[in-house]
Design a protein around this motif. Structure first.
Motif, short mmCIF file in Angstrom:
data_model
loop_
_atom_site.label_atom_id
_atom_site.label_comp_id
_atom_site.label_asym_id
_atom_site.label_seq_id
_atom_site.Cartn_x
_atom_site.Cartn_y
_atom_site.Cartn_z
N LEU A 89 11.52 19.62 28.60
CA LEU A 89 10.73 19.21 27.35
C LEU A 89 10.75 17.99 27.17
CD1 LEU A 89 12.80 21.94 24.96
CD2 LEU A 89 10.17 21.82 25.53
N ALA A 90 11.43 16.91 27.61
CA ALA A 90 11.42 15.49 27.51
C ALA A 90 10.16 15.11 28.34
CB ALA A 90 12.73 14.62 27.75
N ILE A 91 10.26 15.42 29.57
CA ILE A 91 9.44 14.84 30.60
C ILE A 91 7.85 15.64 30.10
CG2 ILE A 91 9.18 16.65 32.33
CD1 ILE A 91 9.72 13.10 33.08
N ASN A 92 7.87 16.58 29.59
CA ASN A 92 6.60 17.25 29.37
C ASN A 92 6.29 16.58 28.10
OD1 ASN A 92 4.60 19.29 28.87
ND2 ASN A 92 5.40 19.77 26.88
N TYR A 93 6.85 16.18 27.15
CA TYR A 93 6.70 15.15 25.92
C TYR A 93 5.95 13.95 26.43
CZ TYR A 93 6.67 13.13 21.39
OH TYR A 93 6.36 12.46 20.18
N SER A 94 6.75 13.41 27.43
CA SER A 94 5.96 12.01 28.06
C SER A 94 4.89 12.42 28.69
CB SER A 94 7.09 11.36 28.91
OG SER A 94 8.20 11.15 28.25
N PHE A 95 4.77 13.09 29.76
CA PHE A 95 3.42 13.19 30.67
C PHE A 95 2.31 13.97 29.85
CE2 PHE A 95 6.40 12.45 34.23
CZ PHE A 95 5.79 11.07 34.78
N ILE A 133 -2.89 10.45 35.19
CA ILE A 133 -1.49 10.13 35.43
C ILE A 133 -0.43 11.09 34.84
CG2 ILE A 133 0.39 8.38 35.12
CD1 ILE A 133 -1.49 6.02 35.45
N GLY A 134 -0.79 11.35 33.56
CA GLY A 134 0.01 12.22 32.98
C GLY A 134 -0.07 13.72 33.60
N PHE A 135 -1.27 14.24 33.92
CA PHE A 135 -1.45 15.43 34.63
C PHE A 135 -0.59 15.47 36.04
CE2 PHE A 135 -3.77 17.79 37.85
CZ PHE A 135 -3.69 19.19 37.36
N PHE A 136 -0.61 14.46 36.77
CA PHE A 136 0.03 14.66 37.98
C PHE A 136 1.47 14.31 37.88
CE2 PHE A 136 -4.16 13.67 39.90
CZ PHE A 136 -4.17 14.35 40.98
N LEU A 193 2.12 17.81 37.19
CA LEU A 193 2.07 18.84 38.54
C LEU A 193 3.37 18.21 39.34
CD1 LEU A 193 -0.06 20.50 39.94
CD2 LEU A 193 -0.63 18.25 41.11
N SER A 194 3.60 16.97 39.40
CA SER A 194 5.03 16.49 40.36
C SER A 194 6.31 17.18 39.70
CB SER A 194 5.04 15.00 40.41
OG SER A 194 3.97 14.49 40.77
N THR A 195 6.51 17.36 38.52
CA THR A 195 7.65 17.98 37.88
C THR A 195 7.60 19.21 38.38
OG1 THR A 195 7.61 16.36 36.00
CG2 THR A 195 8.68 18.34 35.54
N GLY A 196 6.74 20.05 38.04
CA GLY A 196 6.60 21.38 38.47
C GLY A 196 6.97 21.60 39.80
N ILE A 197 6.55 20.74 40.94
CA ILE A 197 6.87 20.98 42.39
C ILE A 197 8.41 20.68 42.59
CG2 ILE A 197 6.11 20.21 44.44
CD1 ILE A 197 3.23 19.92 43.51
N TRP A 210 2.99 23.16 24.21
CA TRP A 210 3.44 24.13 25.09
C TRP A 210 2.55 24.72 26.20
CZ3 TRP A 210 -0.16 28.36 25.71
CH2 TRP A 210 -0.92 28.64 24.76
N ILE A 211 1.36 24.20 26.08
CA ILE A 211 0.13 24.29 27.24
C ILE A 211 0.55 23.58 28.30
CG2 ILE A 211 -2.08 24.10 27.74
CD1 ILE A 211 -2.73 24.17 24.81
N SER A 212 1.20 22.30 28.19
CA SER A 212 1.59 21.42 29.30
C SER A 212 2.76 22.02 29.97
CB SER A 212 1.50 20.09 28.94
OG SER A 212 2.21 19.77 28.12
N LEU A 213 3.83 22.65 29.02
CA LEU A 213 5.12 23.04 29.71
C LEU A 213 4.75 24.30 30.33
CD1 LEU A 213 7.92 22.95 29.75
CD2 LEU A 213 8.07 24.03 27.47
N ALA A 214 3.69 25.09 29.99
CA ALA A 214 3.49 26.36 30.55
C ALA A 214 2.96 26.23 31.95
CB ALA A 214 2.47 26.97 29.90
N LEU A 215 2.21 24.95 32.30
CA LEU A 215 1.73 24.44 33.27
C LEU A 215 2.93 24.27 34.37
CD1 LEU A 215 -0.49 23.63 35.65
CD2 LEU A 215 -0.41 21.25 34.25
#
Length: 283
Positions: free
Chosen positions: A112-118, A151-154, A157-161, A224-229
């Protein structure tokens, strides 16, 4: 006890309850860390503020806003949340080999924190809300803003991977292995339903302002959209893992963490009751 004997309805909902509690507690931590850091940052500039459980009102004239004040007030929370994301990750990794159910709180806190940031860099920058408001005051060009959004998108992406394996290892709180026989059961109970239920609980917590007040809770409506990603990427990665075997020295079993559940309920109610009234701070 065999792995398959653990895959029953009672155990499924025990895992959901634990993880949903961890999600809600982590959400509250992130939200109110930003909330109160923003209030303190306003105090540095002697801006009187009123606040309650969801909003902050600044008792100043529009001409009193300065670039320095905007930069600090609207970015301090995001910066501190980003720092806490890595503190949560360190705490989670230190408990990775342990059975302790409490580690799900640290996992959700990191996500949640990394999602809030990116997510804030991507969504907030595009819609000029939150930290995106800072970039307006810094007179960034559209190209610079787009680079920041990328940068936020990547970052997402990096977090998910990179977080796929750590998330998979959270199964060792309940099982001796994670494979194709119990992965759908585990991921649905540990990640998918807590994500849905957790967001629904926070939606109800902030209702009706989250719907009818477009000036506040922007991130809470769209984050929630970016967290769902992130979670979709994690699912895709884990789904292609070979079977993971955990430590077999001790018998594993599914149980409810009453400490986590009761703490979450108590804090949720306390915050909503105590901060239900508006408080004025005169610096």
């Amino acid at each position: 006890m065999s792995a398959n004997s653990d895959l029953n309805k009672a155990n499924f909902w025990k895992i959901v309850l634990n993880s949903t509690s961890g999600f809600v507690l982590a959400f509250l931590f992130v939200f109110y860390l930003n909330h109160f850091v923003t209030i303190i940052a306003a105090g540095i500039f002697s801006f009187d503020v009123s606040f309650d459980y969801l909003s902050i009102f600044y008792h100043i004239e529009s001409y009193e806003w300065t670039p320095e004040a905007v930069k600090l007030i609207f970015s301090a929370g995001s910066i501190l949340i980003f720092i806490f994301a890595f503190i949560a990750l360190i705490a989670y990794l230190s408990l990775l080999e342990e059975e302790a159910v409490i580690k799900i709180f640290f996992l959700w806190l990191f996500l949640l924190a990394i999602n809030y940031s990116f997510g804030g860099l991507m969504i907030g920058n595009i819609f000029k809300k939150g930290v995106g408001h800072v970039f307006n005051w810094m007179y960034f060009t559209d190209t610079q803003k787009m680079i920041i959004a990328i940068i936020g998108f990547f970052g997402l992406l990096s977090t998910g991977i990179l977080m796929a394996k750590p998330v998979a290892y959270s199964a060792n709180s309940y099982f001796k292995k994670l494979g194709e026989d119990n992965f759908p059961f585990f991921f649905t109970a540990q990640i998918i339903l807590p994500f849905i239920f957790g967001n629904l609980i926070m939606f109800l917590f902030f209702y009706p302002d989250i719907i009818f007040n477009a000036e506040i809770l922007f991130y809470e409506r769209f984050g929630w959209i970016s967290l769902a990603l992130i979670l979709a990427l994690i699912f895709g990665r884990i789904n292609h893992f070979d079977t993971l075997y955990f430590e077999e020295e001790e018998e594993r079993g599914v149980r409810v963490s009453y400490t986590l559940v009761i703490t979450t309920i108590a804090i949720l109610l306390a915050v909503r009751i105590i901060l239900n009234h508006t408080y004025l701070l005169v610096w």
